[in-house]
Design an enzyme around this catalytic site. Structure first.
Site, PDB file in Angstrom:
ATOM      1  N   ASP A  13       0.880  -1.173   0.000  1.00 17.42           N
ATOM      2  CA  ASP A  13       0.000   0.000   0.000  1.00 17.42           C
ATOM      3  C   ASP A  13       0.915   1.220   0.000  1.00 17.42           C
ATOM      4  OD1 ASP A  13      -2.474   1.511   0.304  1.00 17.42           O
ATOM      5  OD2 ASP A  13      -1.912   1.852   2.378  1.00 17.42           O
ATOM      6  N   SER A  14       0.307   2.401  -0.106  1.00 21.09           N
ATOM      7  CA  SER A  14       1.104   3.624  -0.049  1.00 21.09           C
ATOM      8  C   SER A  14       1.572   3.917   1.377  1.00 21.09           C
ATOM      9  CB  SER A  14       0.254   4.793  -0.537  1.00 21.09           C
ATOM     10  OG  SER A  14      -0.920   4.873   0.253  1.00 21.09           O
ATOM     11  N   TYR A  45      -1.327   7.854  -2.719  1.00 20.22           N
ATOM     12  CA  TYR A  45      -1.473   7.392  -4.099  1.00 20.22           C
ATOM     13  C   TYR A  45      -2.743   8.004  -4.733  1.00 20.22           C
ATOM     14  CZ  TYR A  45       1.963   3.490  -4.252  1.00 20.22           C
ATOM     15  OH  TYR A  45       3.101   2.713  -4.304  1.00 20.22           O
ATOM     16  N   GLY A  46      -3.748   8.159  -3.905  1.00 23.33           N
ATOM     17  CA  GLY A  46      -5.080   8.507  -4.414  1.00 23.33           C
ATOM     18  C   GLY A  46      -5.173   9.813  -5.168  1.00 23.33           C
ATOM     19  N   CYS A  76      -4.424  -1.824  -1.602  1.00 21.71           N
ATOM     20  CA  CYS A  76      -4.698  -0.407  -1.817  1.00 21.71           C
ATOM     21  C   CYS A  76      -5.713  -0.318  -2.949  1.00 21.71           C
ATOM     22  CB  CYS A  76      -3.389   0.277  -2.211  1.00 21.71           C
ATOM     23  SG  CYS A  76      -3.599   1.963  -2.804  1.00 21.71           S
ATOM     24  N   ASN A  77      -6.812   0.364  -2.689  1.00 22.01           N
ATOM     25  CA  ASN A  77      -7.844   0.480  -3.722  1.00 22.01           C
ATOM     26  C   ASN A  77      -7.364   1.317  -4.895  1.00 22.01           C
ATOM     27  OD1 ASN A  77     -10.840  -0.428  -2.672  1.00 22.01           O
ATOM     28  ND2 ASN A  77      -9.449   0.047  -1.003  1.00 22.01           N
ATOM     29  N   GLU A 157      -3.392   9.311   8.265  1.00 27.55           N
ATOM     30  CA  GLU A 157      -1.924   9.149   8.335  1.00 27.55           C
ATOM     31  C   GLU A 157      -1.331  10.063   9.413  1.00 27.55           C
ATOM     32  OE1 GLU A 157       0.585   7.348   6.779  1.00 27.55           O
ATOM     33  OE2 GLU A 157      -0.757   6.073   5.607  1.00 27.55           O
ATOM     34  N   CYS A 189     -11.249   2.319   0.592  1.00 30.35           N
ATOM     35  CA  CYS A 189      -9.850   2.703   0.808  1.00 30.35           C
ATOM     36  C   CYS A 189      -9.401   1.942   2.048  1.00 30.35           C
ATOM     37  CB  CYS A 189      -9.747   4.205   1.042  1.00 30.35           C
ATOM     38  SG  CYS A 189      -8.095   4.727   1.559  1.00 30.35           S
ATOM     39  N   THR A 190      -8.237   1.331   1.957  1.00 28.84           N
ATOM     40  CA  THR A 190      -7.818   0.464   3.060  1.00 28.84           C
ATOM     41  C   THR A 190      -7.423   1.253   4.319  1.00 28.84           C
ATOM     42  OG1 THR A 190      -5.623   0.349   2.046  1.00 28.84           O
ATOM     43  CG2 THR A 190      -7.141  -1.465   1.591  1.00 28.84           C
ATOM     44  N   HIS A 191      -7.357   2.569   4.205  1.00 27.22           N
ATOM     45  CA  HIS A 191      -7.126   3.375   5.409  1.00 27.22           C
ATOM     46  C   HIS A 191      -8.404   3.504   6.262  1.00 27.22           C
ATOM     47  CE1 HIS A 191      -3.437   4.726   3.453  1.00 27.22           C
ATOM     48  NE2 HIS A 191      -3.108   5.414   4.534  1.00 27.22           N
TER      49      HIS A 191
HETATM   50  N1  DGL Z   1      -4.965   2.985   1.155  1.00 25.58           N
HETATM   51  C1  DGL Z   1      -5.073   3.394  -0.202  1.00 25.58           C
HETATM   52  C2  DGL Z   1      -6.361   2.932  -0.842  1.00 25.58           C
HETATM   53  O1  DGL Z   1      -6.897   1.922  -0.441  1.00 25.58           O
HETATM   54  C3  DGL Z   1      -4.961   4.823  -0.560  1.00 25.58           C
HETATM   55  C4  DGL Z   1      -4.225   5.743   0.209  1.00 25.58           C
HETATM   56  C5  DGL Z   1      -3.577   6.765  -0.643  1.00 25.58           C
HETATM   57  O2  DGL Z   1      -4.258   7.616  -1.261  1.00 25.58           O
HETATM   58  O3  DGL Z   1      -2.362   6.690  -0.692  1.00 25.58           O
HETATM   59  O4  DGL Z   1      -6.823   3.536  -1.781  1.00 25.58           O
END
Ligand code: DGL
Length: 270
Positions: A13-14, A45-46, A76-77, A157, A189-191
């Site tokens: 993931d990011s 990443y998003g 990570c989505n 984060e 989103c996995t966060h």
């Molecule tokens: N955890 C990531 C996801 O599931 C995204 C986080 C990010 O934007 O870096 O999309």
């Protein structure tokens, strides 16, 4: 293909988001060892272009292949929506590749026929229409309403959850009329499992909150079993690689795994 069952599962993931999935994977399959890669240097990443996320994903995948992983889980989505096909093609027969979107779409398609379901995620995930596209193929009777919620990843984060600021931001997003009258909300989103409690509080139990971490870990266990890839050996060792070291990643990893976590800086971008 690495058919050695005792080979690790590679997860990336990011940042800390993928730890929500990694944690559930370890809960369900404690004998499996994993190599986690947090590409903190490129967080979030998003907000990046699909081309940039694809480039990061391939480079991280390379590292995980060098570690001899039997399977790569894109936790990570944003990366699952932008780079899954590419990563799968790149990996070829060297390992299996798993994303976090398909298991959730599968779950939704089986359980929410003729209902309205909401999705929150990063700009990349929402704008890619990856959920809509897959869901339409499996069950077109479901109406999916998506909302990009880009402030949530930096908020999480930075450790802002269960406080006044997170409460206000979450409420401002969830009050959006796009999400009116939904029966379920996909945390795309996995966060977001880290703020599941607060989201639940907002809806007061009226909406099912679909936490992808649990759904994905269960599907992965089934998949490994079907492929005869579950390890029969005793758990070896987990490794946590990061492209940059931050205090918040270290603290979160400790909270998830209830022990000191040794971060190894892997400078793939130097
Ligand atoms: N955890 C990531 C996801 O599931 C995204 C986080 C990010 O934007 O870096 O999309």
């Amino acid at each position: 293909m690495n058919t050695d069952n005792s080979a690790p599962i590679g997860i990336f993931d990011s940042g800390i988001g993928g730890l929500t999935v990694a944690h559930k994977v370890k809960d369900l399959m404690p004998n499996e060892s994993m190599v986690y890669f947090g590409d903190i240097a490129h967080l979030p990443y998003g907000d990046k272009s699909a081309a940039a996320i694809q480039a990061y994903s391939i480079k991280v995948t390379d590292v995980l292949l060098q570690q001899g992983c039997k399977l790569i889980l894109i936790a990570c989505n944003s990366a699952s929506s932008a780079a899954f096909e590419l990563v799968r093609e790149y990996v070829g027969s060297k390992a299996k590749v798993f994303n976090v979107i398909d298991p959730v779409v599968d779950h939704v398609s089986k359980n929410y026929s003729n209902q309205k379901v909401g999705l929150i995620g990063t700009k990349q995930t929402v704008n890619s229409n990856a959920y809509e596209f897959r869901l339409k193929q499996l069950n077109p009777s479901i109406e999916l309403k998506s909302l990009a919620t880009p402030l949530l990843v930096p908020m999480i984060e930075e450790g802002f959850f269960e406080n006044r600021i997170s409460h206000d931001i979450i409420e401002a997003y969830l009050k959006n009329e796009e999400l009116d009258d939904i029966e379920a909300l996909i945390l795309g989103c996995t966060h977001y499992p880290l703020i599941k409690k607060e989201i639940n509080k907002f809806y007061e139990g009226r909406v099912d909150i679909l936490d992808s971490a649990t759904i994905v870990a269960k599907k992965l266990q089934l998949f490994l079993k079907e492929q005869n890839l579950l390890t029969e050996q005793k758990f070896l060792k987990d490794r946590f690689l990061v492209s940059d070291i931050t205090a918040s990643f270290e603290a979160s990893a400790k909270i998830f795994f209830h022990k000191e976590v040794h971060l190894e800086k892997c400078p793939i971008w130097d």
